[in-house]
Design a protein around this motif. Structure first.
Motif, PDB file in Angstrom:
ATOM      1  N   VAL A   1       0.927  -1.023  -0.260  1.00 41.24           N
ATOM      2  CA  VAL A   1      -0.056   0.071  -0.140  1.00 41.24           C
ATOM      3  C   VAL A   1       0.767   1.172   0.085  1.00 41.24           C
ATOM      4  O   VAL A   1       0.121   2.345  -0.894  1.00 41.24           O
ATOM      5  N   PRO A   2       2.027   1.550   0.527  1.00 40.66           N
ATOM      6  CA  PRO A   2       2.449   2.662   0.911  1.00 40.66           C
ATOM      7  C   PRO A   2       3.226   2.913  -0.702  1.00 40.66           C
ATOM      8  O   PRO A   2       3.505   3.790  -1.104  1.00 40.66           O
ATOM      9  N   LEU A   3       4.165   1.600  -1.330  1.00 34.19           N
ATOM     10  CA  LEU A   3       4.352   2.052  -2.481  1.00 34.19           C
ATOM     11  C   LEU A   3       3.496   2.206  -2.937  1.00 34.19           C
ATOM     12  O   LEU A   3       4.377   2.961  -4.419  1.00 34.19           O
ATOM     13  N   PHE A   4       2.522   1.601  -3.234  1.00 41.34           N
ATOM     14  CA  PHE A   4       2.420   1.253  -4.668  1.00 41.34           C
ATOM     15  C   PHE A   4       0.422   1.902  -4.950  1.00 41.34           C
ATOM     16  O   PHE A   4      -0.216   2.591  -6.006  1.00 41.34           O
ATOM     17  N   TRP A   5      -0.202   2.012  -4.104  1.00 39.78           N
ATOM     18  CA  TRP A   5      -1.554   2.904  -3.668  1.00 39.78           C
ATOM     19  C   TRP A   5      -1.396   4.004  -3.880  1.00 39.78           C
ATOM     20  O   TRP A   5      -0.141   4.682  -3.566  1.00 39.78           O
ATOM     21  N   PRO A   6      -2.149   4.503  -5.315  1.00 36.36           N
ATOM     22  CA  PRO A   6      -1.634   5.958  -5.302  1.00 36.36           C
ATOM     23  C   PRO A   6      -1.790   7.014  -4.749  1.00 36.36           C
ATOM     24  O   PRO A   6      -2.273   8.295  -4.906  1.00 36.36           O
ATOM     25  N   LEU A   7      -3.190   7.171  -3.479  1.00 34.92           N
ATOM     26  CA  LEU A   7      -4.155   8.047  -3.150  1.00 34.92           C
ATOM     27  C   LEU A   7      -2.915   7.842  -1.500  1.00 34.92           C
ATOM     28  O   LEU A   7      -2.021   7.574  -1.527  1.00 34.92           O
ATOM     29  N   ASP A   8      -2.852   9.388  -1.328  1.00 36.96           N
ATOM     30  CA  ASP A   8      -2.405  10.315  -0.660  1.00 36.96           C
ATOM     31  C   ASP A   8      -3.004   9.410   0.852  1.00 36.96           C
ATOM     32  O   ASP A   8      -3.605   9.991   1.274  1.00 36.96           O
ATOM     33  N   PRO A   9      -2.307   9.290   1.732  1.00 34.96           N
ATOM     34  CA  PRO A   9      -3.098   8.856   3.326  1.00 34.96           C
ATOM     35  C   PRO A   9      -2.972  10.074   4.034  1.00 34.96           C
ATOM     36  O   PRO A   9      -4.105  10.822   4.781  1.00 34.96           O
ATOM     37  N   LEU A  10      -2.285  11.801   3.835  1.00 37.55           N
ATOM     38  CA  LEU A  10      -2.706  13.022   4.630  1.00 37.55           C
ATOM     39  C   LEU A  10      -3.304  14.074   3.390  1.00 37.55           C
ATOM     40  O   LEU A  10      -3.572  14.919   3.987  1.00 37.55           O
ATOM     41  N   ARG A  11      -3.596  13.706   2.368  1.00 39.34           N
ATOM     42  CA  ARG A  11      -4.370  14.498   1.692  1.00 39.34           C
ATOM     43  C   ARG A  11      -6.210  13.739   2.156  1.00 39.34           C
ATOM     44  O   ARG A  11      -6.769  13.125   1.263  1.00 39.34           O
ATOM     45  N   GLY A  12      -7.371  15.172   2.227  1.00 40.13           N
ATOM     46  CA  GLY A  12      -8.035  14.782   2.507  1.00 40.13           C
ATOM     47  C   GLY A  12      -8.832  15.897   1.321  1.00 40.13           C
ATOM     48  O   GLY A  12      -8.573  16.593   1.125  1.00 40.13           O
ATOM     49  N   VAL A  13     -10.363  15.067   0.907  1.00 40.04           N
ATOM     50  CA  VAL A  13     -10.952  16.067   0.001  1.00 40.04           C
ATOM     51  C   VAL A  13     -12.467  15.723   1.270  1.00 40.04           C
ATOM     52  O   VAL A  13     -12.715  15.132   1.187  1.00 40.04           O
ATOM     53  N   PHE A  14     -12.612  17.372   1.060  1.00 39.04           N
ATOM     54  CA  PHE A  14     -13.684  17.794   2.375  1.00 39.04           C
ATOM     55  C   PHE A  14     -15.071  17.052   1.957  1.00 39.04           C
ATOM     56  O   PHE A  14     -15.941  17.200   2.340  1.00 39.04           O
TER      57      PHE A  14
END
Length: 279
Positions: free
Chosen positions: A30-43
């Motif tokens: 997941v940290p290497l290949f999952w495209p979504l940023d764990p710190l970026r949120g969409v309200f």
């Protein structure tokens, strides 16, 4: 048939392997290949349930209160929590084994000082001691690793001392002393190999305690600070929304349970395989 019998005889080990592979895939892939940023949120994407698709982005485990992808956060959080536990356990086992060997081999006042220190530390509840130290030195990654490592050495020291007391009376140890080998050589070349197996088994049985402690400290907000995720603070952040978004607590809890069960099963299997008693 032979393979089936082997698998049946080692069913615990098979389950351990499956759980370890699943958790390893989560914290590595997941940290290497999952495209979504764990710190970026969409309200506009807050509290979306699992398997929700928003635009072109799939959220298999849903989103949290800030619209962040839970799978990305869970993968990174598992990696960070496991790193803390592994490094802290390495500190505990190295420190405890070294002090236990010294106490058991030299005896006398050295043994008395080390063992009384062990008794004092074991008399204080681990979680209270750790919370006190973290509250004083401050909550961050390095402090948490050091505190978990330094407060966990006592049980390794007791087992190492007991094994060293047995080994130092063996004839080949007396022969090594008779030919003038330095004490350091005797300890590391002759005593240490004889206590590695019990210490390894004890480590696997102690890992669940460290996993729960790390998660508990994170849950209380005294571990790694948000927005960086760990298993504990993911549950801590999600507990306020458990009635509306139970997946925020469910999936980190499943990962913690999988790690604890895997370590316990591995430890039990090692105890049976090596016929170790008293660990």
């Amino acid at each position: 048939m032979a393979l089936a019998r082997t698998l049946k005889a080692n069913a615990d080990l098979v389950l351990v392997g499956a759980l370890v592979i699943a958790v390893a895939a989560l914290c590595v892939w997941v940290p290497l290949f999952w495209p979504l940023d764990p710190l970026r949120g969409v309200f506009t994407a807050t509290f979306k349930p699992p398997m929700t698709t928003i635009g072109t982005e799939l959220h298999p485990l849903g989103t949290d209160q800030l619209g962040r992808d839970l799978l990305a956060r869970l993968g990174q959080g598992t990696l960070i929590s496991l790193s803390i536990v592994v490094v802290a356990s390495a500190i505990s086992v190295v420190l405890g084994t070294a002090l236990g060997m010294i106490a058991g081999y030299f005896g006398g006042w050295v043994d008395a000082v080390i063992m009384r220190t062990v008794d004092i530390q074991l008399a204080i509840p681990f979680i209270l001691l750790i919370l006190l130290i973290v509250a004083v030195v401050g909550p961050n990654l390095v402090n948490l690793i050091v505190v978990l490592g330094v407060t966990g050495w006592a049980i390794f020291a007791r087992v190492a001392r007991a094994r060293t007391l047995e080994v130092r009376e063996l004839e080949y140890i007396e022969a090594a002393r008779a030919i003038g080998l330095p004490r350091r050589s005797i300890l590391f070349r002759h005593v240490l190999p004889n206590i590695l197996v019990p210490q390894t088994v004890l480590l696997t049985l102690d890992l669940p305690r460290l996993i729960i402690l790390e998660a508990s400290i994170g849950f209380l907000g005294l571990g790694v600070q948000p927005p960086t995720p760990t298993l504990g603070n993911l549950i801590g952040e999600g507990r306020s929304f458990i009635l509306n978004a139970n997946w925020l607590v469910l999936y980190p809890g499943i990962v913690i349970a999988a790690l604890v069960v895997a370590c316990n099963l591995l430890g039990d299997w090692l105890v049976r395989k090596n016929d170790i008693r008293g660990v």
